[in-house]
Design an enzyme around this catalytic site. Structure first.
Site, PDB file in Angstrom:
ATOM      1  N   GLY A 121      11.459  15.488  45.675  1.00  0.00           N
ATOM      2  CA  GLY A 121      11.351  15.416  47.124  1.00  0.00           C
ATOM      3  C   GLY A 121      12.698  15.303  47.787  1.00  0.00           C
ATOM      4  O   GLY A 121      13.392  16.284  48.040  1.00  0.00           O
ATOM      5  N   TYR A 176      -3.631   7.741  54.663  1.00  0.00           N
ATOM      6  CA  TYR A 176      -3.900   8.634  55.787  1.00  0.00           C
ATOM      7  C   TYR A 176      -5.410   8.699  56.026  1.00  0.00           C
ATOM      8  O   TYR A 176      -6.186   8.017  55.364  1.00  0.00           O
ATOM      9  CB  TYR A 176      -3.337  10.030  55.498  1.00  0.00           C
ATOM     10  CG  TYR A 176      -1.846  10.142  55.700  1.00  0.00           C
ATOM     11  CD1 TYR A 176      -1.311  10.512  56.935  1.00  0.00           C
ATOM     12  CD2 TYR A 176      -0.955   9.883  54.660  1.00  0.00           C
ATOM     13  CE1 TYR A 176       0.057  10.626  57.123  1.00  0.00           C
ATOM     14  CE2 TYR A 176       0.415   9.996  54.837  1.00  0.00           C
ATOM     15  CZ  TYR A 176       0.915  10.363  56.073  1.00  0.00           C
ATOM     16  OH  TYR A 176       2.266  10.466  56.251  1.00  0.00           O
ATOM     17  N   ASN A 197      34.319   1.726  51.438  1.00  0.00           N
ATOM     18  CA  ASN A 197      33.342   0.634  51.406  1.00  0.00           C
ATOM     19  C   ASN A 197      32.167   0.900  50.462  1.00  0.00           C
ATOM     20  O   ASN A 197      31.391  -0.011  50.171  1.00  0.00           O
ATOM     21  CB  ASN A 197      32.814   0.343  52.814  1.00  0.00           C
ATOM     22  CG  ASN A 197      33.829  -0.396  53.667  1.00  0.00           C
ATOM     23  OD1 ASN A 197      34.716  -1.076  53.149  1.00  0.00           O
ATOM     24  ND2 ASN A 197      33.713  -0.261  54.983  1.00  0.00           N
ATOM     25  N   CYS A 216      18.722  15.013  56.249  1.00  0.00           N
ATOM     26  CA  CYS A 216      19.180  14.197  55.134  1.00  0.00           C
ATOM     27  C   CYS A 216      20.500  13.539  55.477  1.00  0.00           C
ATOM     28  O   CYS A 216      21.408  14.185  56.019  1.00  0.00           O
ATOM     29  CB  CYS A 216      19.335  15.053  53.881  1.00  0.00           C
ATOM     30  SG  CYS A 216      20.011  14.136  52.474  1.00  0.00           S
TER      31      CYS A 216
END
Length: 661
Positions: free
Chosen positions: A338, A180, A438, A380
């Site tokens: 996190g 950054y 799957n 999420c």
């Protein structure tokens, strides 16, 4: 009884005492600012929810110190200096709630993105020195003036003052981290200035040292200031990361310079280092996809523990609690979580009380957090309520119903979970002897192991919620009525496509290979370069097999941007590292027992193909829905049987449906 007791002993940053050694890692709250740049209600609830479930220290995601520096939208991320009084009013009430649970909270402050800005995210392109944008080199970032630099430093100080007034227990400066803006000042590859902010390491760190000195002067020496800090850049050059375990010459900040810089920064006044590694040029290091091993920053924390005498905060896939305990004192003083706290806000409390089998795991997919950041706020993939806890949670159903769910893949399982919590009676019928659909073949490679953990999570939820799961049960149009359901949800998934290739070569599907239903030779041709094809190719190459991938389209993985950037970049680098042949814009001309002829552009190529694997997509299995949809009760189609998509949308669509039945 408390499990992993070492994690639940007190910690300390400066003179600030923390109730335990767990922390919520900072994750950018993009899309959660109101029109005044303050924390909106959803963001307040999001942090309070994590405090409620045992986290010792919450570090908010980045808040801009001045949205005007780069021309960011006030609705982008919060900013204390837009309307300071409004910011105080919103944050103070949040912090009162956080403190009610004994948690502490830091406000993370950022100076901006510089050359790392995603195109369109900023309207003013600046950097320490003139250079091209990380993602679009045709965009030039001009050199900042001294006046702009001094203004940036002052805005950090002003923001810290507002943070203290808002009831925050400290601030974290973001960042000499991830490439950054402040990291660009710190790294000579980016900083070519010839004034007091360029040249020597001390000069390149001057912005960051002046920031902490200014904050301490304005807020008091006992007001804690943490620093988000990347020890090593992990990059071969501009826009090129170095993989874990790969030998390369560091182009950015190496470990030796990282240690020296850390000592300078701590001497300037930083009270803790929140440690990771990487830059936007090696972006997967800062946002590790599933291809990383657990605890991927521990070596960097261990190095810094020996070099400085302030607490080290460490994240990086630390969900294994025994690993976290072993890291304390060696690699860190505080363990940070996190994405795991996006997936499961109750993670810390579940860990403390020994309920790890109830933890909803992070898949490392980035689809719900960073993958959709340009179109929606951070959330999420496996937790649709993340970031909208109070407005999108599960509420008790007014009328309790009997719901028949047909199919035990991830969509069917999420419908069953959500509907059961709402109070409905759920019968789930699965035609095979196993749940997961799957995800069963998908989770076979080691790097996809958390897919199987997600299946285990759902199985445990079915047990805890008392869902009537019936294995080896085929539901037909004729037999559906016997369940006396008020609602039917069809979640019959999808089937791998099969195509005929010219020639005599025999083909198998990726699913058959992953499930070990067929043997695979040492020379493999993968037909199809989507995500399943590329990950299966990687898995086979990691076993030592010679693998080539043939894709008819111009790009692999559905084209640039179809996957979150960090996952895409790392998978491409891994394919190259493992010497997997990539043939795009290519067509199969003829297959044989050992060789396949491929045409790429105007060139004809012979590729070894003792095993030919098809990975050309999936077709929805919606036949049963078609047969049931006209019944006189509601019949829904969800998951891949409605549309073939990724895990996130299978779960999100299922959640949306089930919470509203």
């Amino acid at each position: 009884m408390t499990q992993y007791k070492e994690l639940f002993q007190q910690a300390q940053i400066g003179k600030l005492k923390l109730k335990n050694k767990t922390s919520m890692a900072p994750m950018g709250p993009v899309g959660y600012a109101d029109a005044f740049g303050a924390f909106d209600q959803r963001l307040q609830d999001y942090y309070v929810e994590r405090a409620r479930h045992g986290v010792g220290l919450i570090i908010t995601g980045i808040c801009s110190v001045d949205v005007n520096i780069e021309g960011m939208s006030t609705a982008g991320i919060p900013c204390p200096t837009v309307e300071p009084l409004k910011f105080v009013h919103n944050a103070y009430q949040m912090n009162e709630r956080v403190h009610a649970y004994g948690a502490k909270i830091f406000l993370q402050l950022t100076g901006g993105l510089g050359r790392s800005a995603l195109p369109g995210f900023t309207t003013k392109q600046i950097a320490p020195s003139e250079q091209g944008n990380r993602f679009d080199p045709s965009v030039t970032h001009r050199e900042m003036t001294k006046e702009e630099i001094m203004n940036l430093i002052q805005k950090f100080v002003m923001s810290a003052v507002v943070a203290k007034r808002s009831g925050f227990d400290g601030v974290e400066v973001h960042a000499v981290h991830e490439g950054y803006l402040l990291d660009q000042f710190a790294i000579s590859l980016y900083n070519h200035r010839e004034d007091e902010f360029g040249g020597s390491l001390e000069n390149r760190l001057r912005v960051s040292t002046m920031i902490v000195q200014g904050i301490k002067k304005a807020c008091g020496k006992d007001f804690p200031v943490s620093l988000r800090y990347s020890l090593k850049s992990c990059m071969k050059g501009l826009r090129q990361g170095g993989l874990p375990g790969e030998e390369y010459e560091e182009a950015g900040k190496d470990i030796e310079e990282g240690i020296e810089a850390a000592k300078i920064l701590v001497a300037a006044g930083y009270d803790a280092l929140n440690v990771d590694a990487g830059t936007y040029d090696s972006w997967y290091w800062n946002h590790p996809p599933m291809y990383f091993e657990d605890g991927c920053y521990r070596e960097f924390g261990e190095i810094l523990k020996k070099a400085v005498d302030v607490p080290i905060i460490l994240a990086g896939k630390m969900e294994n609690p025994q690993m976290a305990v072993e890291a304390l004192g060696k690699s860190c003083d505080i363990v940070s979580y996190g994405r795991q706290l996006l997936c499961d806000a109750e993670y810390v409390e579940k860990m403390r009380t020994g309920r790890l089998d109830e933890v909803r795991p992070c898949l490392g997919c980035h689809e719900g957090c960073l993958g959709r950041i340009g179109n929606g706020p951070v959330s999420c993939a496996v937790n649709p309520a993340c970031g909208r806890e109070t407005i999108y949670g599960i509420v008790p159903a007014a009328v309790k119903k009997t719901i028949l769910v047909i199919g035990g893949g991830v969509a069917g399982l999420e419908v069953a979970r959500t509907a059961s919590i709402a109070g409905h009676k759920v019968i789930l019928c699965e035609k095979s002897d196993a749940l997961g659909g799957n995800l069963i073949p998908g989770g076979v490679p080691h790097f996809k192991r958390n897919d199987h953990k997600l299946i285990a999570y759902y199985k445990r939820q079915m047990e805890l919620l008392g869902v009537d799961v019936r294995y080896n049960t085929v539901v037909t149009a004729d037999s559906a009525a016997q369940y006396e359901a008020d609602v039917i949800v069809v979640a019959t998934g999808s089937k791998a496509k099969k195509i005929n290739l010219p020639g005599s070569g025999k083909t198998v599907t990726a699913e058959e290979v992953l499930l070990d239903k067929v043997s695979c030779s040492d020379k493999v041709l993968m037909v199809g370069g989507g995500l399943v094809g590329c990950e299966t190719a990687l898995w086979l190459a990691q076993q030592g097999k010679e693998v080539n991938v043939v894709e008819v389209l111009p790009e692999l993985l559905g084209g640039h941007g179809a996957l979150p950037h960090m996952n895409e970049f790392m998978l491409y680098d891994l394919l190259k590292y493992h010497k997997i042949g990539i043939y795009t814009n290519a067509q199969i001309v003829e297959t044989g027992d050992a060789v396949t002829i491929v045409k790429k552009d105007d060139e004809t190529i012979e590729l070894p193909s003792e095993t030919i694997i098809l990975s050309v997509g999936y077709d929805s299995d919606d036949q049963l829905y078609s047969e049931l949809k006209d019944l006189e009760i509601p019949v829904y189609n969800i998951g891949d049987s409605q549309r073939v998509h990724n895990i996130m949308y299978a779960i999100w669509d299922a959640y949306e449906l089930a919470r509203n039945i």
